[in-house]
Design an enzyme around this catalytic site. Sequence first.
Site, short mmCIF file in Angstrom:
data_model
loop_
_atom_site.label_atom_id
_atom_site.label_comp_id
_atom_site.label_asym_id
_atom_site.label_seq_id
_atom_site.Cartn_x
_atom_site.Cartn_y
_atom_site.Cartn_z
N SER A 82 0.72 -1.05 0.38
CA SER A 82 -0.47 -0.35 0.08
C SER A 82 0.51 1.33 -0.37
O SER A 82 1.68 1.24 0.39
CB SER A 82 -1.06 0.31 1.43
OG SER A 82 -2.01 1.27 1.57
N TYR A 129 -1.58 -0.36 10.26
CA TYR A 129 -1.46 -1.08 8.85
C TYR A 129 -0.64 -0.36 7.96
O TYR A 129 0.25 -1.22 7.50
CB TYR A 129 -3.04 -0.58 7.93
CG TYR A 129 -3.21 -0.66 6.39
CD1 TYR A 129 -3.69 -2.62 6.19
CD2 TYR A 129 -3.03 0.15 5.49
CE1 TYR A 129 -3.59 -2.71 4.78
CE2 TYR A 129 -2.92 -0.45 4.55
CZ TYR A 129 -3.61 -2.02 4.21
OH TYR A 129 -3.81 -1.84 2.69
#
Length: 243
Positions: free
Chosen positions: A145, A158
């Site tokens: 990501s 995350y």
Amino acid sequence: MSNKALDGRVTLVTGASRGIGYQAALALAKAGSHIIATARTQGGLEDLDDAIKAEGGECTLVPMDLKNGDGIDQLGKIIHERWGKLDGFLANAGTLGEITPAPHTTPKTWEDVMTINLTANYRFIRSLDPLLRAADAGRAVFLTSGVAQTHRAYWGAYAASKAALEAFVSCYAKEAEVTNLKVNLLNPGATRTAMRAKAMPGEDPKALPNPSDLAPLIVEMLSPVYKANDTIVTFRETVYFKA
């Protein structure tokens, strides 16, 4: 006689019951690969199996929780006994956790995010590496990501899990440089998935690309003709090579 790009190949896809994993598994099967599909959701896996069979493809379903490291090891053993190799691995499964200030991250959220996004992939690498090296042209792709690089506020757990994954996968890729195995990372960017909807509830999903739009790139990256190694590919943007 078929001339599909992935004929005779076996590809393992995690998080295959929906979203990017589902569409990638379907596209890989259409290209000729036998799919080993893992996810926690039995119903979603069965839907995938039906879709793959409707296209004339083959699929082996493996319902499993990626928090179970011993189960990952067992899957590696099963693949070895049945096929003796693994041609492709798409590490797609992941969890967002909670979008929250770093001090508010609960121990459970932290452990869940790190276990699924990082530790499970370490266990897969540990279990699958001999199988990927046994293939003529093993290919492994791990989803990452942009927050691994941008370190966005409130995305601490995350972002940390994906940054650690990138570092670990890059080390692994460098170790594979002198082999037939190619290891890369893929940043899908903003895509119309359930995880994206959870992270950005006010966003119009119709403005985002579908997971099926990403699938052809995944097929390319897991094909024998793909020669890049230790790169991060960003969907619809440029490829940049890790230093």
